[in-house]
Design a protein around this motif. Structure first.
Motif, PDB file in Angstrom:
ATOM      1  N   LEU A 151     -45.511  47.181  -9.033  1.00 26.37           N
ATOM      2  CA  LEU A 151     -45.770  48.613  -9.112  1.00 26.37           C
ATOM      3  C   LEU A 151     -47.232  48.922  -8.791  1.00 26.37           C
ATOM      4  N   PHE A 152     -48.127  48.056  -9.249  1.00 18.76           N
ATOM      5  CA  PHE A 152     -49.564  48.283  -9.030  1.00 18.76           C
ATOM      6  C   PHE A 152     -50.184  47.241  -8.104  1.00 18.76           C
ATOM      7  N   VAL A 187     -45.633  58.190  -6.123  1.00 20.77           N
ATOM      8  CA  VAL A 187     -44.873  59.143  -5.306  1.00 20.77           C
ATOM      9  C   VAL A 187     -43.369  58.840  -5.397  1.00 20.77           C
ATOM     10  N   CYS A 188     -43.025  57.578  -5.319  1.00 20.56           N
ATOM     11  CA  CYS A 188     -41.600  57.210  -5.401  1.00 20.56           C
ATOM     12  C   CYS A 188     -41.008  57.563  -6.764  1.00 20.56           C
ATOM     13  N   LEU A 189     -41.759  57.340  -7.819  1.00 21.37           N
ATOM     14  CA  LEU A 189     -41.275  57.721  -9.149  1.00 21.37           C
ATOM     15  C   LEU A 189     -41.061  59.225  -9.235  1.00 21.37           C
ATOM     16  N   ALA A 190     -41.980  59.992  -8.665  1.00 19.45           N
ATOM     17  CA  ALA A 190     -41.830  61.449  -8.686  1.00 19.45           C
ATOM     18  C   ALA A 190     -40.578  61.876  -7.927  1.00 19.45           C
ATOM     19  N   VAL A 191     -40.334  61.250  -6.785  1.00 19.10           N
ATOM     20  CA  VAL A 191     -39.132  61.592  -6.008  1.00 19.10           C
ATOM     21  C   VAL A 191     -37.870  61.203  -6.772  1.00 19.10           C
ATOM     22  N   LEU A 192     -37.876  60.037  -7.391  1.00 21.39           N
ATOM     23  CA  LEU A 192     -36.701  59.588  -8.137  1.00 21.39           C
ATOM     24  C   LEU A 192     -36.386  60.500  -9.318  1.00 21.39           C
ATOM     25  N   VAL A 193     -37.415  61.075  -9.920  1.00 19.97           N
ATOM     26  CA  VAL A 193     -37.199  61.960 -11.068  1.00 19.97           C
ATOM     27  C   VAL A 193     -36.801  63.363 -10.627  1.00 19.97           C
ATOM     28  N   LEU A 194     -37.453  63.886  -9.580  1.00 25.00           N
ATOM     29  CA  LEU A 194     -37.265  65.288  -9.201  1.00 25.00           C
ATOM     30  C   LEU A 194     -36.148  65.501  -8.185  1.00 25.00           C
ATOM     31  N   TRP A 195     -35.900  64.526  -7.327  1.00 22.27           N
ATOM     32  CA  TRP A 195     -34.931  64.716  -6.239  1.00 22.27           C
ATOM     33  C   TRP A 195     -33.529  65.083  -6.738  1.00 22.27           C
ATOM     34  N   PRO A 196     -32.984  64.395  -7.769  1.00 18.84           N
ATOM     35  CA  PRO A 196     -31.634  64.761  -8.224  1.00 18.84           C
ATOM     36  C   PRO A 196     -31.519  66.206  -8.685  1.00 18.84           C
ATOM     37  N   ARG A 197     -32.621  66.821  -9.121  1.00 21.78           N
ATOM     38  CA  ARG A 197     -32.577  68.216  -9.550  1.00 21.78           C
ATOM     39  C   ARG A 197     -32.543  69.165  -8.355  1.00 21.78           C
ATOM     40  N   TRP A 198     -33.166  68.749  -7.258  1.00 25.92           N
ATOM     41  CA  TRP A 198     -33.232  69.619  -6.082  1.00 25.92           C
ATOM     42  C   TRP A 198     -32.047  69.409  -5.147  1.00 25.92           C
ATOM     43  N   LEU A 206     -32.281  56.723  -1.889  1.00 27.25           N
ATOM     44  CA  LEU A 206     -32.490  56.728  -0.445  1.00 27.25           C
ATOM     45  C   LEU A 206     -33.712  57.566  -0.090  1.00 27.25           C
ATOM     46  N   ALA A 207     -33.831  58.739  -0.709  1.00 25.81           N
ATOM     47  CA  ALA A 207     -34.976  59.604  -0.433  1.00 25.81           C
ATOM     48  C   ALA A 207     -36.285  58.954  -0.865  1.00 25.81           C
ATOM     49  N   ALA A 208     -36.287  58.321  -2.046  1.00 24.66           N
ATOM     50  CA  ALA A 208     -37.515  57.703  -2.545  1.00 24.66           C
ATOM     51  C   ALA A 208     -37.974  56.564  -1.647  1.00 24.66           C
ATOM     52  N   LEU A 209     -37.037  55.733  -1.198  1.00 23.70           N
ATOM     53  CA  LEU A 209     -37.422  54.619  -0.335  1.00 23.70           C
ATOM     54  C   LEU A 209     -37.906  55.105   1.027  1.00 23.70           C
ATOM     55  N   ALA A 210     -37.263  56.144   1.553  1.00 19.09           N
ATOM     56  CA  ALA A 210     -37.711  56.689   2.840  1.00 19.09           C
ATOM     57  C   ALA A 210     -39.113  57.272   2.725  1.00 19.09           C
ATOM     58  N   ALA A 378     -39.991  48.438  -6.901  1.00 23.05           N
ATOM     59  CA  ALA A 378     -40.334  48.326  -8.318  1.00 23.05           C
ATOM     60  C   ALA A 378     -40.142  49.661  -9.031  1.00 23.05           C
ATOM     61  N   ALA A 379     -40.489  50.757  -8.368  1.00 22.37           N
ATOM     62  CA  ALA A 379     -40.283  52.079  -8.961  1.00 22.37           C
ATOM     63  C   ALA A 379     -38.795  52.347  -9.181  1.00 22.37           C
ATOM     64  N   LEU A 380     -37.992  51.908  -8.226  1.00 22.86           N
ATOM     65  CA  LEU A 380     -36.539  52.069  -8.360  1.00 22.86           C
ATOM     66  C   LEU A 380     -36.022  51.316  -9.591  1.00 22.86           C
ATOM     67  N   LEU A 381     -36.469  50.086  -9.791  1.00 23.96           N
ATOM     68  CA  LEU A 381     -36.034  49.320 -10.957  1.00 23.96           C
ATOM     69  C   LEU A 381     -36.625  49.864 -12.250  1.00 23.96           C
ATOM     70  N   LEU A 382     -37.782  50.492 -12.168  1.00 23.19           N
ATOM     71  CA  LEU A 382     -38.364  51.090 -13.372  1.00 23.19           C
ATOM     72  C   LEU A 382     -37.480  52.228 -13.889  1.00 23.19           C
ATOM     73  N   ILE A 383     -36.947  53.032 -12.975  1.00 24.16           N
ATOM     74  CA  ILE A 383     -36.030  54.096 -13.373  1.00 24.16           C
ATOM     75  C   ILE A 383     -34.736  53.502 -13.920  1.00 24.16           C
TER      76      ILE A 383
END
Length: 574
Positions: A151-152, A187-198, A206-210, A378-383
Motif C-alpha cells: 500500500l505504501f 486514490v484507489c481506496l477513494a474510488v472503491l468507497v465512493l464508486w458503488p454509490r455513484w 474495475l474502476a479502481a484498477l483502471a 493492495a487497496a482492493l484487498l484492504l477493502i
C-alpha cells in the motif's frame, strides 16, 4: 442395507426442477460476466497475498470454480480464492513453497470429500456465532496488516512469521515509504468507497484498477516510481523472461514435483504428508465453514435450499483437481456469490460462465495486467479485509451479547491475530463448549418439596423426605444435583425424588445415582424415583436401577410413590 449415493450434481438437479428457460439463461450470462470481472483482480491479489504468482489465483478460478459449480450443492455459490485462507496459506507457502501449498490443497480436497460422504454438512451448524465472528474479524485484521507493505511501497528487510514481528518491521520500514505508491493507494481506496454509490451497476474493482493504472503511468512520467505487477512477477517462455503473467493455459503437473521453499522440487514422503496434515485439516474446516455459510446467505437472498453434503463434495473435488493445474485453495466467496444473485443468476451455469470470463482474460488480456499497480491491488484487498472483519457486527455483539460470548469472541480474535486461526478456532470451540456446559448445569437443581406443595404430600410422616430435580442430569450437573440427596437428617427412612422434569440422563448421572442408591442401602434408607419420562425410565431399566434388596428404586407416579414409601417406612397408611 445399501449405502445412499453421493449427493453429486445436487445444485443442477434443483435448477432443472425449478425450470430453466431462455430468461434463466440470460440471467446466468449477465451474472457470469459481472462476477467474472470482479473475480479477475481479486484472484490475482489473493494469490499474491498467499505468497505465489498472480496467475495461480486465475488458474484456481479457471479449474476449481466450474468443477465445484458442476458437482456442488448450491445453485448460487461462486468459488475461487478467498481472503479467509490468507492466514493459513501464507505460512505454508513460506515453509514449503508452491509445491507444498498445492499438495496441502489436494489433501484438503480429500478431507472435504470425506466430510461430504460422511454426511457431516450439518455439523458446521454447531460452530457458535462468536467463534465464527471472532476468527473472521481476526483474519480481516491480519490481511489488512499484510497489505500495508504494498500500500505504501515499503521495503522490508525480512519476512516476519508472526504478527508482532510484522508490526515492528513495518514501523521500522516507514522511512522507505514511496510517495507514488501511497498516492495510487489513496486514490484507489477513494474510488472503491465512493464508486458503488455513484455507479452501482459497474463493479468498483474495475474502476479502481483502471484509475490506479492510469494514475501510475502519470506518476511515472512525473518521476515518482510506482511498483507494478510486471515489475514484481515474470514468467519464462523459450528461455526468454517476460513481465507479468503468462498468456496461456496451465499445464498438468504433479504438485509434489514443483519447487519448495528452497527452490528445489519437493520430495514426497510420509514425513511431508504428516507435516501438512494439520494445515490441510484446517483448510478443509475453514473451506467447509465458508462455503456452507455462503450457501446459507445465498438461500436467504433467493429462498432456495442448498444440499450441504453435496456442497462439501463439490468443494472437495474442486480442491482435489485444481492443484494439478497450478490452482491454490478455493471455496465459495460470500461477496462474489451475493453479486451473482443480485446480477440475476438462476443456476450453477453462472459460476461456469464466470470461469470462462477468466479464461478469456488469461488468453487475451494478460499483457495488460503487467501495468496494474501493486498499491491498487493492495487497496482492493484492504477493502476486502474491512468487509470481512464485520466491524459493525463485532461492535454490536460486544454491546449486547452475554459476557461469556464476548469472552469467546475476543479470545478467537486475539488468538487469530497473534498466533493462527487453527488455535483460535480450537480454543474458541472448547471455551464455548465449556461455557455452554456451565450454563446447562446452572439450569439443573435439586430442591426439597414442603408438605404443603402438593396434596399428595400432606399426610406423609416426618421420616419421609421429598425432593424434586429439574433439568438434564449430565456430566456437568449430575454430581451437583445428586449431592443434595446425600445430606440426610437423622431419622429419615424414605426419600422420594420427583424426576418428571429431568429430560435426559447420561452415564455420569447413572453412575452417580447408583452411588446414591448404594449409600442409602448402607444406611437403610429407601429411595423412590417418581414420574420418570419414558426415555429416562428406559435408561434406568437398562442400568438395572429397579429394585435393590426389595426396595423400590422408582415408580411411575407420585401418589403410588407415597403409598409404597409409607408401606416400606412402616407408616400406618397402606
Amino acid at each position: 442395507m445399501p449405502l445412499p449415493l453421493p449427493p453429486l450434481f445436487a445444485a443442477w438437479r434443483q435448477s432443472l426442477r425449478a425450470g430453466y428457460a431462455w430468461k434463466s439463461l440470460r440471467g446466468d450470462l449477465s451474472a457470469g460476466l459481472t462476477v467474472g470481472i470482479i473475480a479477475i483482480p481479486l484472484a490475482m491479489a489473493l494469490a499474491i497475498a498467499v505468497g505465489v504468482a498472480p496467475q495461480h489465483g486465475l488458474y484456481t478460478v479457471l479449474v476449481a470454480a466450474p468443477l465445484i459449480a458442476l458437482c456442488g450443492g448450491s445453485r448460487f455459490n461462486v468459488s475461487g480464492p478467498t481472503a479467509a485462507f490468507v492466514v493459513i496459506l501464507l505460512p505454508i507457502t513460506q515453509q514449503f513453497g508452491l509445491g507444498g501449498l498445492l499438495l496441502c490443497t489436494l489433501m484438503a480436497g480429500l478431507i472435504l470429500i470425506a466430510l461430504g460422504l460422511l454426511r457431516a454438512g450439518r455439523l458446521i451448524e454447531f460452530i457458535p456465532y462468536p467463534v465464527t465472528l471472532g476468527f473472521t474479524a481476526g483474519i480481516g485484521i491480519v490481511i489488512a496488516t499484510l497489505q500495508l507493505k504494498d500500500l505504501f511501497g515499503l521495503s522490508l528487510a525480512a519476512q516476519p512469521h508472526n504478527y508482532v514481528e510484522q508490526l515492528s518491521l513495518l514501523l521500522h520500514s516507514l522511512p522507505s515509504l514511496q510517495v507514488g505508491d501511497s498516492l495510487v493507494a489513496v486514490v484507489c481506496l477513494a474510488v472503491l468507497v465512493l464508486w458503488p454509490r455513484w455507479v452501482p451497476r459497474v463493479p468498483g474493482h474495475l474502476a479502481a484498477l483502471a484509475v490506479g493504472a492510469g494514475l501510475a503511468l502519470l506518476l511515472e512520467r512525473a518521476g515518482l516510481p510506482v511498483a507494478t505487477l510486471g515489475e514484481r512477477f515474470s514468467y519464462h517462455l523459450d528461455g526468454i523472461e517476460y513481465p507479468g503473467i503468462p498468456p496461456f493455459l496451465p499445464s498438468l503437473a504433479w504438485p509434489w514435483q514443483l519447487s519448495g521453499a528452497d527452490g528445489q522440487p519437493l520430495q514426497l514422503s510420509f514425513e511431508l504428508i504428516r507435516q501438512l496434515l494439520a494445515p490441510a485439516f484446517a483448510i478443509a474446516m475453514l473451506g467447509a465453514i465458508e462455503s456452507l455459510l455462503c450457501a446459507v446467505v445465498a438461500d436467504g437472498m433467493t429462498g432456495s435450499k442448498h444440499d450441504p453434503n453435496g456442497e462439501l463434495i463439490g468443494q472437495g473435488i474442486g480442491n482435489l483437481v485444481a492443484p494439478f493445474f497450478g490452482g491454490i485453495t478455493a471455496t465459495a466467496a460470500i461477496a462474489r456469490s451475493a453479486a451473482n444473485v443480485r446480477a440475476g443468476a438462476c443456476s450453477p451455469l453462472a459460476a461456469i460462465i464466470h470461469a470462462g470470463v477468466v479464461l478469456i482474460a488469461i488468453l487475451y488480456l494478460a499483457p495488460l495486467f503487467s501495468y496494474l499497480p501493486m498499491a491498487a491491488l493492495a487497496a482492493l484487498l484492504l477493502i476486502v479485509a474491512w468487509n470481512m472483519s464485520e466491524a459493525r457486527h463485532v461492535q454490536h455483539t460486544l454491546r449486547i451479547a452475554p459476557r461469556s460470548d464476548v469472552l469467546v469472541l475476543l479470545t478467537c480474535l486475539i488468538l487469530t491475530v497473534l498466533f493462527d486461526m487453527v488455535l483460535a478456532v480450537g480454543v474458541g470451540l472448547l471455551l464455548a463448549a465449556g461455557l455452554f456446559i456451565k450454563r446447562m448445569s446452572d439450569l439443573t437443581d435439586t430442591a426439597a418439596l414442603p408438605k404443603h406443595f402438593h396434596h399428595a404430600l400432606s399426610d406423609l410422616p416426618e421420616h419421609v423426605l421429598v425432593y424434586a430435580i429439574r433439568g438434564p442430569l449430565f456430566f456437568g450437573a449430575a454430581e451437583k444435583a445428586l449431592s443434595v440427596l446425600r445430606r440426610l437428617s437423622p431419622g429419615v427412612q424414605v426419600v422420594i425424588v420427583d424426576i418428571s422434569a429431568v429430560p435426559l440422563l447420561d452415564m455420569t448421572a447413572l453412575a452417580a445415582l447408583a452411588n446414591v442408591l448404594r449409600d442409602y442401602r448402607a444406611q437403610g434408607v429407601g429411595l423412590v424415583l417418581s414420574g420418570p419420562t419414558a426415555q429416562v425410565r428406559l435408561q434406568l431399566r437398562r442400568a438395572g436401577i429397579q429394585r435393590v434388596d426389595g426396595q423400590l428404586a422408582y415408580v411411575r407416579d407420585l401418589p403410588q410413590a407415597r403409598v409404597k414409601a409409607l408401606r416400606w417406612a412402616g407408616g400406618s397408611k397402606t
